[in-house]
Design an enzyme around this catalytic site. Structure first.
Site, mmCIF file in Angstrom:
data_model
loop_
_atom_site.group_PDB
_atom_site.id
_atom_site.type_symbol
_atom_site.label_atom_id
_atom_site.label_comp_id
_atom_site.label_asym_id
_atom_site.label_seq_id
_atom_site.Cartn_x
_atom_site.Cartn_y
_atom_site.Cartn_z
ATOM 1 N N ASN A 1 8.555 -3.803 6.510
ATOM 2 C CA ASN A 1 7.539 -3.168 5.686
ATOM 3 C C ASN A 1 6.511 -2.557 6.633
ATOM 4 O O ASN A 1 5.698 -3.264 7.203
ATOM 5 C CB ASN A 1 6.904 -4.237 4.777
ATOM 6 C CG ASN A 1 5.721 -3.715 3.987
ATOM 7 O OD1 ASN A 1 5.471 -2.508 3.945
ATOM 8 N ND2 ASN A 1 4.992 -4.623 3.352
ATOM 9 N N TRP A 2 6.584 -1.254 6.787
ATOM 10 C CA TRP A 2 5.724 -0.589 7.767
ATOM 11 C C TRP A 2 4.299 -0.396 7.255
ATOM 12 O O TRP A 2 3.429 0.065 7.998
ATOM 13 C CB TRP A 2 6.344 0.760 8.197
ATOM 14 C CG TRP A 2 7.646 0.625 8.917
ATOM 15 C CD1 TRP A 2 8.272 -0.553 9.282
ATOM 16 C CD2 TRP A 2 8.480 1.677 9.392
ATOM 17 N NE1 TRP A 2 9.443 -0.276 9.937
ATOM 18 C CE2 TRP A 2 9.603 1.087 10.018
ATOM 19 C CE3 TRP A 2 8.418 3.076 9.335
ATOM 20 C CZ2 TRP A 2 10.635 1.836 10.586
ATOM 21 C CZ3 TRP A 2 9.439 3.825 9.900
ATOM 22 C CH2 TRP A 2 10.538 3.210 10.525
ATOM 23 N N LYS A 3 4.080 -0.660 5.989
ATOM 24 C CA LYS A 3 2.739 -0.529 5.388
ATOM 25 C C LYS A 3 2.132 0.849 5.720
ATOM 26 O O LYS A 3 2.875 1.810 5.852
ATOM 27 C CB LYS A 3 1.839 -1.684 5.839
ATOM 28 C CG LYS A 3 2.486 -3.040 5.565
ATOM 29 C CD LYS A 3 1.558 -4.208 5.730
ATOM 30 C CE LYS A 3 2.337 -5.489 5.461
ATOM 31 N NZ LYS A 3 1.493 -6.694 5.530
ATOM 32 N N HIS B 1 3.954 -6.243 -3.928
ATOM 33 C CA HIS B 1 3.442 -6.834 -2.678
ATOM 34 C C HIS B 1 2.017 -7.364 -2.922
ATOM 35 O O HIS B 1 1.261 -6.777 -3.693
ATOM 36 C CB HIS B 1 3.441 -5.769 -1.574
ATOM 37 C CG HIS B 1 3.169 -6.355 -0.234
ATOM 38 N ND1 HIS B 1 1.905 -6.650 0.195
ATOM 39 C CD2 HIS B 1 4.005 -6.736 0.765
ATOM 40 C CE1 HIS B 1 1.968 -7.185 1.404
ATOM 41 N NE2 HIS B 1 3.243 -7.244 1.773
ATOM 42 N N GLU C 1 -0.583 -7.135 -1.294
ATOM 43 C CA GLU C 1 -1.652 -6.158 -1.038
ATOM 44 C C GLU C 1 -1.834 -5.238 -2.248
ATOM 45 O O GLU C 1 -2.937 -4.791 -2.541
ATOM 46 C CB GLU C 1 -1.335 -5.363 0.246
ATOM 47 C CG GLU C 1 -1.549 -6.233 1.485
ATOM 48 C CD GLU C 1 -0.650 -5.916 2.664
ATOM 49 O OE1 GLU C 1 -0.065 -4.825 2.720
ATOM 50 O OE2 GLU C 1 -0.539 -6.793 3.550
ATOM 51 N N GLU D 1 6.390 -14.475 -0.263
ATOM 52 C CA GLU D 1 5.398 -14.177 0.767
ATOM 53 C C GLU D 1 4.089 -14.901 0.453
ATOM 54 O O GLU D 1 3.265 -14.391 -0.314
ATOM 55 C CB GLU D 1 5.133 -12.671 0.815
ATOM 56 C CG GLU D 1 6.339 -11.858 1.206
ATOM 57 C CD GLU D 1 5.924 -10.554 1.865
ATOM 58 O OE1 GLU D 1 6.343 -10.314 2.999
ATOM 59 O OE2 GLU D 1 5.154 -9.791 1.240
ATOM 60 N N GLY E 1 0.145 -11.310 7.810
ATOM 61 C CA GLY E 1 -0.722 -10.667 8.788
ATOM 62 C C GLY E 1 -1.696 -11.608 9.480
ATOM 63 O O GLY E 1 -2.613 -11.167 10.157
ATOM 64 N N SER F 1 4.108 -13.226 8.682
ATOM 65 C CA SER F 1 4.036 -13.534 10.121
ATOM 66 C C SER F 1 5.382 -13.927 10.729
ATOM 67 O O SER F 1 5.441 -14.764 11.633
ATOM 68 C CB SER F 1 2.984 -14.620 10.383
ATOM 69 O OG SER F 1 1.698 -14.143 10.027
ATOM 70 N N GLY G 1 6.301 -7.495 8.373
ATOM 71 C CA GLY G 1 5.272 -6.456 8.505
ATOM 72 C C GLY G 1 5.070 -6.101 9.963
ATOM 73 O O GLY G 1 5.832 -5.323 10.551
ATOM 74 N N GLY G 2 4.073 -6.722 10.578
ATOM 75 C CA GLY G 2 3.671 -6.392 11.957
ATOM 76 C C GLY G 2 4.825 -6.287 12.947
ATOM 77 O O GLY G 2 4.902 -5.320 13.716
#
Ligand code: PGA
Length: 253
Positions: free
Chosen positions: A9-11, A95, A97, A167, A173, A213, A234-235
């Protein structure tokens, strides 16, 4: 047997050319991987360019959201059909967010899931509790509320086209990954809920990812849990090497 699925997930990151570079580098690193389902989710503006850069169907393309109407006066929105047109076969829905910053609730998530399935997109449905909810002993009830709300009205076949991503919000994150036991516990709970609503057979077939994470260093332990079928990353998906490291961990399991 469930195939592991590792999704990036590149956000809100990467220009079009950066996205193409990343996926090009990634393809070289995973050229011989066939036993793991690999997915990347760039921003809307990079979808077509990434689709064009993808060769041999080794990596699936996902969007990060969609709107449930097909077309019309909905300024700023993108429909499932348009995502298919851009080359997507998956879409991330619900998600945390989106729930947190854009007011998404279960009803909206359910409409999005249905519209994705109607357009033959596989929804990656995100569920997860906040830290305060976990501390108050409400994890299981929050997960039940998210899962049941998202899949309301889905047939067993539609459910099996979907992926569920557990999640925990406190792990996203933050570098504070869930322990393998914590992840396993919730994944098993999700499978029990699905067994109750559908059947044990159906529940045993659906892929359930863990997200929050995930890094190459912790992926092996998480993925070795019986009910953890992959990761939503993500990251660590923003660099080809670290994302490929997580894919390698999925392969070894
Ligand atoms: P993270 O994000 O890996 O950076 O924690 C996961 C996600 O939000 O899907």
């Amino acid at each position: 047997m469930r195939k592991p699925i590792i999704a990036g997930n590149w956000k809100l990151n990467k220009t079009i050319s950066q996205a193409v570079d990343l996926v090009t580098e990634l393809q070289a690193l995973v050229a011989d991987v066939s036993e793991v389902e690999i997915v990347v989710a760039p921003v809307f503006t990079a979808l077509s360019a990434v689709a064009a850069a993808l060769k041999e169907n080794r990596i699936g393309l996902s969007a990060q959201d969609l709107y449930w109407e097909k077309s019309g006066a909905f300024t700023g929105e993108v429909s499932a059909e348009l995502l298919r047109d851009a080359g997507c076969s998956y879409v991330i829905i619900g998600h945390s967010e989106r729930r947190q910053y854009f007011g998404e609730n279960n009803e909206m998530v359910n409409k999005k899931v249905r519209s994705a399935l109607d357009a033959h997109l596989a929804p990656i449905i995100c569920v997860g509790e906040h830290l305060a909810e976990r501390q108050a002993g409400k994890t299981e009830s929050v997960i039940e509320d998210h899962v049941m709300g998202a899949i309301e009205g889905l047939s067993a076949n539609q459910l099996l086209t979907s992926v569920i991503a557990y999640e925990p919000v406190w792990a996203i994150g933050t570098g504070q990954v869930a322990t393998p036991d914590q992840a396993q516990e919730v994944h098993a709970h999700i499978r029990r809920l699905l067994a109750g609503k559908y059947s044990k057979e159906v529940a045993n077939q659906i892929q359930i990812q863990y997200g929050g994470s995930v890094k190459p260093a912790n992926a092996t332990d998480l993925l070795s849990q019986v009910d953890v079928d992959g990761a939503l990353v993500g990251g660590a998906s923003l660099e080809a090497e670290s994302f490929a490291g997580i894919i390698a961990a999925a392969r070894r399991n």
